[in-house]
Scaffold this active site. Sequence first.
Site, PDB file in Angstrom:
ATOM      1  N   GLY A  67      31.827  33.911  35.552  1.00 40.58           N
ATOM      2  CA  GLY A  67      31.257  32.574  35.506  1.00 40.58           C
ATOM      3  C   GLY A  67      31.802  31.666  34.434  1.00 40.58           C
ATOM      4  O   GLY A  67      31.138  30.699  34.058  1.00 40.58           O
ATOM      5  N   GLY A  68      33.015  31.916  33.894  1.00 40.22           N
ATOM      6  CA  GLY A  68      33.546  31.034  32.864  1.00 40.22           C
ATOM      7  C   GLY A  68      32.604  30.969  31.681  1.00 40.22           C
ATOM      8  O   GLY A  68      32.035  31.967  31.242  1.00 40.22           O
ATOM      9  N   GLU A 126      41.203  34.007  36.111  1.00 47.91           N
ATOM     10  CA  GLU A 126      40.792  32.679  35.679  1.00 47.91           C
ATOM     11  C   GLU A 126      40.192  31.863  36.825  1.00 47.91           C
ATOM     12  O   GLU A 126      39.066  32.106  37.196  1.00 47.91           O
ATOM     13  CB  GLU A 126      41.953  31.950  34.992  1.00 47.91           C
ATOM     14  CG  GLU A 126      41.791  30.515  34.606  1.00 47.91           C
ATOM     15  CD  GLU A 126      40.502  30.081  33.926  1.00 47.91           C
ATOM     16  OE1 GLU A 126      39.835  30.866  33.241  1.00 47.91           O
ATOM     17  OE2 GLU A 126      40.149  28.930  34.105  1.00 47.91           O
ATOM     18  N   ARG A 182      43.147  40.624  26.969  1.00 50.41           N
ATOM     19  CA  ARG A 182      43.327  39.211  27.300  1.00 50.41           C
ATOM     20  C   ARG A 182      44.805  38.893  27.484  1.00 50.41           C
ATOM     21  O   ARG A 182      45.676  39.452  26.796  1.00 50.41           O
ATOM     22  CB  ARG A 182      42.764  38.355  26.160  1.00 50.41           C
ATOM     23  CG  ARG A 182      42.797  36.847  26.376  1.00 50.41           C
ATOM     24  CD  ARG A 182      41.919  36.434  27.513  1.00 50.41           C
ATOM     25  NE  ARG A 182      41.515  35.020  27.383  1.00 50.41           N
ATOM     26  CZ  ARG A 182      41.064  34.305  28.387  1.00 50.41           C
ATOM     27  NH1 ARG A 182      40.983  34.830  29.598  1.00 50.41           N
ATOM     28  NH2 ARG A 182      40.681  33.054  28.202  1.00 50.41           N
ATOM     29  N   THR A 231      35.533  35.174  38.128  1.00 50.48           N
ATOM     30  CA  THR A 231      35.889  36.402  37.426  1.00 50.48           C
ATOM     31  C   THR A 231      35.087  37.489  38.117  1.00 50.48           C
ATOM     32  O   THR A 231      34.372  37.206  39.077  1.00 50.48           O
ATOM     33  CB  THR A 231      35.496  36.220  35.933  1.00 50.48           C
ATOM     34  OG1 THR A 231      36.235  35.127  35.403  1.00 50.48           O
ATOM     35  CG2 THR A 231      35.755  37.428  35.080  1.00 50.48           C
ATOM     36  N   ASP A 246      42.742  28.137  29.824  1.00 51.88           N
ATOM     37  CA  ASP A 246      41.567  28.280  28.966  1.00 51.88           C
ATOM     38  C   ASP A 246      41.829  27.757  27.558  1.00 51.88           C
ATOM     39  O   ASP A 246      40.896  27.585  26.772  1.00 51.88           O
ATOM     40  CB  ASP A 246      41.126  29.745  28.891  1.00 51.88           C
ATOM     41  CG  ASP A 246      40.159  30.117  30.002  1.00 51.88           C
ATOM     42  OD1 ASP A 246      39.762  29.233  30.771  1.00 51.88           O
ATOM     43  OD2 ASP A 246      39.809  31.305  30.099  1.00 51.88           O
TER      44      ASP A 246
END
Length: 602
Positions: free
Chosen positions: A499-500, A431, A113, A411, A453
């Site tokens: 897809g968040g 993102e 991340r 994503t 985010d």
Amino acid sequence: MRRSAAGKVSVLAVAATVLSIGAAPPTALPVTPPPPVKEPVAVGYGGAVASVDADASAAGVEVLRAGGNAVDAAVAVAAALGVTEPYSAGIGGGGYLVYYDAKSRTVHTVDGRETAPRSAGTDLFLENGTPIPFEEGMTSGLGVGTPGTPATWKTALDAWGSKRLGTLLAPAERLAREGFTVDPTFRAQTAANEARFRDFPASSELFLPGGQLPVVGSVFKNPDLARTYATLGRQGVGALYRGPIARDIVDTVRTPPVREGATRKVRPGDLTTGDLGAYRTESRRPTKISYRGLDVYGMAPSSSGGTSVGEALNILEGTDLAGASPARYLHRFIEASRIAFADRGRWVGDPAFERVPTRGLLSQRYADSRACLIRDDAVLTSPLAPGDPRDPVPCASGGTAAPTTFEGENTTHLTVADKWGNVVAYTLTIESTGGSGITVPGRGFLLNNELTDFSFAPANPAVHDPNLPGPGKRPRSSISPTIVLDRHDRPVLALGSPGGATIITTVLQTLTGVVDRGLPLVEAIAAPRASQRNQTTTELEPGLWNSPLRAELEAIGHGFRQNPEIGAATGVQRLPDGRWVAAAEKVRRGGGSAMVVRPAGR
């Protein structure tokens, strides 16, 4: 005739063939490679690859056929997606990788991340105590986190790979140099970003060739990215974290190269070369729960994927989903998702900064204390208050809710298996669609806007928000790469999705579609989706929106809103006879690409 990694006839090969038969080559019309063929499902032996893109899947199969393993192939696929899916992923972003090692029959994870600059505080997105407009965080240097994707590749290859990085980047480097065929999805995503791209000369020059949107069927090339990949191949991924590339990233973030005359407010960021040089991936213990006699492994915090999917599955464990009617199945799935998101918002953040009760969130005792809230004749009210996994109280419904914050939905996910039985589920991202919109000049890749985010301000001032920014902190993610093992610790299924925040519900619905509803993997992926994220209404794709099931569910209190497309999953499945099934989308994002090394029957 020579073919590219995607199986397309190269321009040079066509020209050579024409010359060899004595005919004059055409002088006016360029030779355009035909678009690669996308197949959503493939069955066979020797390994399998599934991604959203045929060129990328072919790069993975090329590596597997050359003796590479699943980790090698996953890096090759990810690098190729950085070429053909640059608005979803690339070396300017980050992600999470889950790996099954066949020799030891164990599961490992890599947290790649992005991180906030070390100067970041909880006020990163505040101005005079008020959150800045989301657009000003999205298209800015302020939203850019330290990229984690190249470091993820190094971590995985050092631990489990068998090939040199330069060898694995070669298919993607070739693809960037020679080009790929523009499809309607790529053009549509470019069009959605056109206004942003025009405000940044490097983005405009790359993605709007000649000042125009790329034409479907034309060849899109990225020579700058080819050169960047060549540099990483020679020098290693450290070349992105130190030296000229690192300085170019930092200069771009701190002084965004905006077009003269542009009216967009583009805020600078505070990323430094020290931030890049200090970046490290985290090797985390995977989340694990038992479901229907299978072990389900996922990604631990800083992602909320493993805890949320795991908690929802534990809640559903007490319901016979196989024998449930379609309406009861969807009702139970929606309510389990609602509860998991209520708990996610209160408890999950970067464990380096927050005390995340991961064990409690994944305990069956806690799931049972939450499952008793669900009734078959009524709907829970959202936003639902969280429970307390540290001290479970059966059917507790008091407390203050922490609403779900926004996450970008673009994503990409890839899934790979090799002939030895190793498996990789890997989700990577920049993102938003197009990330920050800012291309690093001369380097050919977009920078992420992953720091958006974070919560710009507490989601609810009365409740502690574990997802506020901090120095070097990782923003919470919903990325959910998942690997499922049988009772003998052998792989059964691996999957994931972009897809968040809808990633969690897509993985949950697909997994229960296979395990409980008995759907073939490709059909479970294709099934119309619902997504409930502790909100007053549940999102439905058209296949459910237009179904009689909607009225059945509305009759007991559900509220819905329509979403034209949720996620774009891929997966692999091991059949009892040893064959691999690779599966991808049939329609979403133009359809995905599933390939195997040796198709069954050949």
